[in-house]
Scaffold this motif. Sequence first.
Motif, short mmCIF file in Angstrom:
data_model
loop_
_atom_site.label_atom_id
_atom_site.label_comp_id
_atom_site.label_asym_id
_atom_site.label_seq_id
_atom_site.Cartn_x
_atom_site.Cartn_y
_atom_site.Cartn_z
N TYR A 12 120.40 -31.93 31.21
CA TYR A 12 120.05 -30.74 30.60
C TYR A 12 118.68 -30.81 29.61
N LYS A 15 116.02 -28.38 30.50
CA LYS A 15 116.42 -26.82 30.60
C LYS A 15 115.58 -26.07 29.60
N GLU A 19 118.48 -21.57 28.64
CA GLU A 19 119.50 -22.10 29.65
C GLU A 19 120.27 -22.96 28.73
N LEU A 20 119.75 -23.60 27.77
CA LEU A 20 120.65 -24.58 27.05
C LEU A 20 121.64 -23.60 26.31
N ASP A 22 123.04 -21.09 27.07
CA ASP A 22 124.29 -20.65 28.13
C ASP A 22 124.86 -21.91 28.66
N ALA A 23 124.39 -23.03 28.43
CA ALA A 23 125.02 -24.14 29.03
C ALA A 23 126.55 -24.43 28.24
N ALA A 27 127.05 -30.24 27.62
CA ALA A 27 125.69 -30.44 27.84
C ALA A 27 125.19 -31.35 26.55
N THR A 47 130.16 -22.09 25.67
CA THR A 47 128.69 -22.54 25.69
C THR A 47 128.30 -22.87 24.35
#
Length: 68
Positions: A12, A15, A19-20, A22-23, A27, A47
């Motif tokens: 990750y 990202k 994006e992070l 919603d990771a 992560a 998330t």
Amino acid sequence: MTDIAEKLNKAYEEKTISELADAPVSALQGVSENDAKLLEDAFGIRTVRDLGTNKYFRWAQAVANLAD
């Protein structure tokens, strides 16, 4: 971004912030798949965004900040 990248699992690190957010919480370095499952079961957290906006975590952070 390098400060944040140091707190993420390798997959990750590159990202975007969106994006992070919603990771999956796994992560984050130190959060295992099992930890992620426990967070989901206990608080519905799936998330990184869920974790960061969870009312219980925010309340605890506010108490800790006031105690300092």
